[in-house]
Write an enzyme that holds these catalytic residues in place. Structure first.
Site, short mmCIF file in Angstrom:
data_model
loop_
_atom_site.label_atom_id
_atom_site.label_comp_id
_atom_site.label_asym_id
_atom_site.label_seq_id
_atom_site.Cartn_x
_atom_site.Cartn_y
_atom_site.Cartn_z
N CYS A 206 32.34 34.86 -14.30
CA CYS A 206 33.31 34.35 -15.26
C CYS A 206 34.32 35.46 -15.53
O CYS A 206 33.99 36.63 -15.59
CB CYS A 206 32.73 33.93 -16.60
SG CYS A 206 31.50 32.64 -16.47
N LYS B 221 32.66 36.87 -6.84
CA LYS B 221 32.72 38.23 -6.30
C LYS B 221 31.87 39.20 -7.11
O LYS B 221 31.30 40.13 -6.58
CB LYS B 221 34.17 38.70 -6.28
CG LYS B 221 34.31 40.01 -5.60
CD LYS B 221 35.62 40.17 -4.92
CE LYS B 221 35.60 41.37 -4.01
NZ LYS B 221 34.81 41.16 -2.79
N LYS C 172 29.14 37.07 6.62
CA LYS C 172 30.56 36.71 6.50
C LYS C 172 30.77 35.26 6.93
O LYS C 172 31.47 34.50 6.29
CB LYS C 172 31.45 37.61 7.38
CG LYS C 172 31.69 39.01 6.93
CD LYS C 172 32.51 39.17 5.69
CE LYS C 172 31.70 39.07 4.45
NZ LYS C 172 31.02 40.13 3.86
N HIS D 65 10.57 37.28 18.79
CA HIS D 65 9.48 36.85 17.91
C HIS D 65 9.87 35.65 17.06
O HIS D 65 9.37 35.48 15.96
CB HIS D 65 9.05 38.03 17.04
CG HIS D 65 8.63 39.22 17.85
ND1 HIS D 65 7.46 39.24 18.58
CD2 HIS D 65 9.25 40.40 18.10
CE1 HIS D 65 7.37 40.39 19.23
NE2 HIS D 65 8.45 41.10 18.95
N GLU E 20 29.24 32.79 4.37
CA GLU E 20 29.95 32.77 3.09
C GLU E 20 31.21 31.93 3.14
O GLU E 20 31.49 31.18 2.21
CB GLU E 20 30.38 34.20 2.72
CG GLU E 20 29.32 35.06 2.13
CD GLU E 20 29.84 36.46 1.82
OE1 GLU E 20 29.57 36.96 0.73
OE2 GLU E 20 30.53 37.07 2.68
N TRP F 251 32.13 30.60 -13.84
CA TRP F 251 31.13 30.42 -12.79
C TRP F 251 29.90 29.90 -13.51
O TRP F 251 29.29 30.61 -14.32
CB TRP F 251 30.83 31.76 -12.10
CG TRP F 251 29.97 31.61 -10.89
CD1 TRP F 251 30.38 31.33 -9.61
CD2 TRP F 251 28.55 31.76 -10.83
NE1 TRP F 251 29.28 31.29 -8.77
CE2 TRP F 251 28.16 31.55 -9.49
CE3 TRP F 251 27.57 32.05 -11.77
CZ2 TRP F 251 26.84 31.61 -9.07
CZ3 TRP F 251 26.24 32.12 -11.35
CH2 TRP F 251 25.89 31.90 -10.01
N ASN G 178 31.38 35.67 -21.06
CA ASN G 178 30.91 35.96 -19.71
C ASN G 178 29.51 36.55 -19.85
O ASN G 178 29.34 37.57 -20.50
CB ASN G 178 31.88 36.95 -19.06
CG ASN G 178 31.33 37.64 -17.82
OD1 ASN G 178 31.72 38.74 -17.48
ND2 ASN G 178 30.43 36.99 -17.12
N GLY G 179 28.51 35.87 -19.30
CA GLY G 179 27.13 36.37 -19.41
C GLY G 179 26.18 35.21 -19.66
O GLY G 179 26.52 34.05 -19.42
N GLU H 208 25.67 41.66 8.53
CA GLU H 208 26.94 41.52 7.83
C GLU H 208 27.82 40.45 8.50
O GLU H 208 28.46 39.64 7.83
CB GLU H 208 27.64 42.88 7.77
CG GLU H 208 29.00 42.92 7.11
CD GLU H 208 29.03 42.42 5.66
OE1 GLU H 208 27.97 42.20 5.05
OE2 GLU H 208 30.14 42.20 5.15
N ARG I 141 36.12 35.85 -9.93
CA ARG I 141 34.87 35.94 -10.69
C ARG I 141 34.20 34.58 -10.90
O ARG I 141 33.09 34.50 -11.42
CB ARG I 141 35.13 36.59 -12.06
CG ARG I 141 35.72 37.98 -11.96
CD ARG I 141 35.99 38.54 -13.33
NE ARG I 141 34.75 38.79 -14.04
CZ ARG I 141 34.02 39.88 -13.95
NH1 ARG I 141 34.42 40.85 -13.16
NH2 ARG I 141 32.92 40.03 -14.64
C1 G6P Z 1 28.44 38.96 -4.51
C2 G6P Z 1 29.66 39.02 -3.63
C3 G6P Z 1 29.35 39.83 -2.37
C4 G6P Z 1 28.84 41.21 -2.75
C5 G6P Z 1 27.64 41.13 -3.69
C6 G6P Z 1 27.30 42.48 -4.27
O1 G6P Z 1 27.46 38.19 -3.92
O2 G6P Z 1 30.08 37.72 -3.28
O3 G6P Z 1 30.52 39.96 -1.59
O4 G6P Z 1 28.49 41.90 -1.60
O5 G6P Z 1 27.93 40.27 -4.79
O6 G6P Z 1 28.35 42.90 -5.08
P1 G6P Z 1 28.70 44.39 -5.44
O7 G6P Z 1 29.93 44.30 -6.29
O8 G6P Z 1 27.53 44.94 -6.19
O9 G6P Z 1 28.94 45.12 -4.17
#
Ligand code: G6P
Length: 612
Positions: free
Chosen positions: A2, A607, A489, A508, A492, A73, A99-100, A485, A27
């Protein structure tokens, strides 16, 4: 998650709040809302993105010099109009954004209902605004006191901002666990979850600390107190943020812009830290705690998501270069399993935002048990950076796209610098090898630039796989985390199922999935285990899988076997993740774009994950 914004001053609040929400939309984007005080409180909110709120308020009264706004969010209560913030109190004299998570909201709600309060939403937040009003009336206290009393009853995390019809010249905000920044202008104040909505108006900011309450009253100085009513002196800092990093700058999406920014962001991570002529690395944070690092029995990385993948690269780097045993932990698991930590442990928290709730809670736990806490964060002044004993910023600049790209490569760069520094100090890396590696690290930004020339080729290959339903990503050694990674990507932003796996482990399990429809991305630049990965590719081809290989320039063996190849410049194996990840970022970007996905704001993601 949020995003919250507030304004009080002489300008019209609406444009400031709406633009602020757009900057904070990373956010969360389940719903958006705004409350403007102009005699009465006019409150507008709607499901969906900030642009939908803008449409919704057309023809409505949006004037006012004081207001609050929120982009959500969803946690408690589905994302709909009613659950959107701000929330009114019973009398509609107060409006609040949050937010929280308020964990004990149900108990409080029950008590308030018994006292005759009616609830319009299913949120935990509404309880808070009702409770504040209830305390104001019952205890006959001032608003600030009521907020303090209410917050002392609350279990959970919050950054809140309250406006009151009876105080038309003030915003009151408080935080515990979720971030909050105050901007101080001339006869005006700003408030936001991060500095991005504030930076174009003022560079003077105060980061509100844990369990503090900020009173922003026109004509008066910013006042900060603790929830327990202790006066505090606000610590005003100067923002250093380039406004252009907050705009798309001609790119279709922030993600693409951020992929292309990597030569610069990696250069910025190295800048001032490497001196090739003098053969030195200087990192203030690590130098101050050098003995703790050199004597560390163990290094524990705590992170989430992409930062966890960068930490895995860190494991390979620290163990090889500095010979320190490393564990890489999901912060969310670590904090709930009664981990064994002692005073010789060094904990490195890796976080782009510096606000991830699990990572923050995990470092607090490790700190209590005596470990040294070191942070690698991107956002300057973020909670994790401030709670750590020391740390290094990655200096990647603001990352807006929800899928992390440049933050990853900057994290890996900083980790490489740290491992090199410690390895040299411990006498493990010989002088000539150290010098060779410093020169190569210095060359990486330019090699990333070269790698980005793959753009057109990756776009063409992406067209072929736009409608694949599954993807497998394989890598070994330093490029196993890159496989994870790459898969993350793709998941996501394109919503295609993808799995990252250590190449040899494929035998395996995942090998059972391979048929002629299965694209398998194999990351195999020149390395000590290149031949082993070649054998893994043979196994895939024998089962008719489609191989997309990331190889070093001039590779002939894999190029013959693979269906498609992305050639990256030759580099030392330890730096290869910094180049190998680039075509994978582009691949996921173009596939998602061709599938018309919301690249910068993928569904259900945020994010900055400031809830558990
Ligand atoms: C969320 C974001 C990711 C990020 C993760 C950790 O899931 O969508 O892109 O890698 O949080 O966030 P941080 O800010 O701790 O790297």
């Amino acid at each position: 998650m949020c995003g919250i914004v507030g304004y009080v001053g002489n300008r019209e609040a609406y444009p400031i709040l709406i633009n602020g929400l757009k900057r904070l939309e990373y956010r969360g984007y389940d719903s958006a809302g705004i409350a403007l005080l102009n005699g009465n409180i006019n409150l507008y909110k709607t499901k969906g993105k900030v642009s939908e709120l803008e449409n919704f308020v057309k023809q409505k009264n949006i004037s006012g010099h004081i207001g609050i706004a929120h982009t959500r969010w969803a946690t408690h209560g589905e994302p709909n109009n009613v659950n959107a913030h701000p929330h009114f109190s019973e009398s509609e004299d107060l409006a609040l954004i949050h937010n929280g998570i308020i964990e004990n909201y149900d108990v409080l709600k029950e008590e308030l209902q018994k006292a005759g309060y009616h609830f319009r939403s299913n949120t935990d937040t509404e309880v808070l605004v009702q409770l504040i009003e209830y305390i104001c009336k019952q205890e006959k206290v001032e608003l600030v006191t009521a907020i303090q009393l209410a917050l002392s009853q609350v279990v959970g995390a919050y950054a809140i901002v309250v406006i009151s019809k009876n105080h038309p010249d003030q915003l009151i905000a408080a935080r515990k666990g979720s971030p909050l920044v105050v901007g101080i202008g001339k006869d005006e104040f700003f408030l936001a979850s991060d500095a991005s909505p504030i930076v174009e108006f003022t560079r003077d900011v105060v980061y509100v600390e844990e369990e503090e309450i900020a009173i922003l009253k026109l004509g008066e100085k910013l006042q900060i107190k603790t929830i327990k009513n202790q006066e505090k002196t606000p610590f005003v800092q100067q923002l250093e943020m380039d406004l252009s990093t907050l705009e798309k700058g001609g790119y279709k999406h922030f993600m693409l812009k951020e992929i292309f920014e990597q030569p610069k962001s990696i250069r910025d991570s190295i800048r001032g830290r490497v001196n090739v002529d003098m053969d030195t690395i200087s990192m203030a944070g690590i130098i101050d705690f050098e003995q703790r690092f050199l004597q560390a029995g163990r290094i524990i990385f705590l992170a989430a998501g992409t930062s966890w993948h960068a930490s895995l690269v860190g494991e390979y780097l620290f163990e090889e270069l500095a010979r320190i045993p490393v564990e890489v932990e999901y912060a969310s698991e670590f904090r709930y399993r009664n981990p064994i930590i002692n005073e010789t442990d060094v904990v490195i928290a890796v976080s782009q935002s510096g606000e991830t709730a699990d990572t923050l809670a995990a470092i607090r736990l490790a700190k209590q048990k005596g470990a040294l806490i070191y942070s690698i964060c991107n956002v300057v002044g973020s909670s994790i950076a401030r709670e750590a004993d020391a740390g290094s910023y990655t200096h990647a600049g603001p990352e807006i796209g929800v899928a992390s790209t440049k933050a990853f490569t900057s994290q890996v760069t900083v980790l490489a610098l740290m491992a090199l520094y410690l390895g040299r100090r411990k006498g493990i890396i010989p002088a000539n090898r150290f010098n060779e590696l410093l020169i190569e690290l210095n060359n990486i930004p330019q090699k990333v630039e070269e790698t980005l020339k793959l753009n057109e080729h990756v776009l063409e290959v992406s067209k072929i796989f736009t409608y694949a339903r599954n993807f497998l990503y394989l890598g070994r050694g330093y490029n196993f985390p890159v496989a994870l990674e790459g898969a993350l990507k793709l998941k996501e932003i394109s919503y295609i199922h993808a799995e990252g796996y250590p190449a040899a482990e494929m035998k395996h399990g995942p090998i059972a999935l391979i048929d002629k429809k299965m694209p398998v991305v194999v990351i195999t630049p020149t390395s000590s285990i290149y031949d082993k990965v070649v054998s893994n590719i043979q196994e895939i081809k024998a089962r008719k899988g489609k191989v997309i290989a990331v190889v070093s320039k001039g590779d002939t063996t894999v190029s013959k076997l693979a269906d498609y190849t992305f050639e990256i410049p030759e580099t030392d194996e330890i730096f290869s993740p910094l180049l190998a990840v680039i075509p994978l970022q582009l691949l996921s970007y173009y596939i998602a774009d061709m599938r018309d996905c919301e690249i910068d704001q993928p569904r259900n993601l945020a994010k900055s994950v400031t809830v558990e």
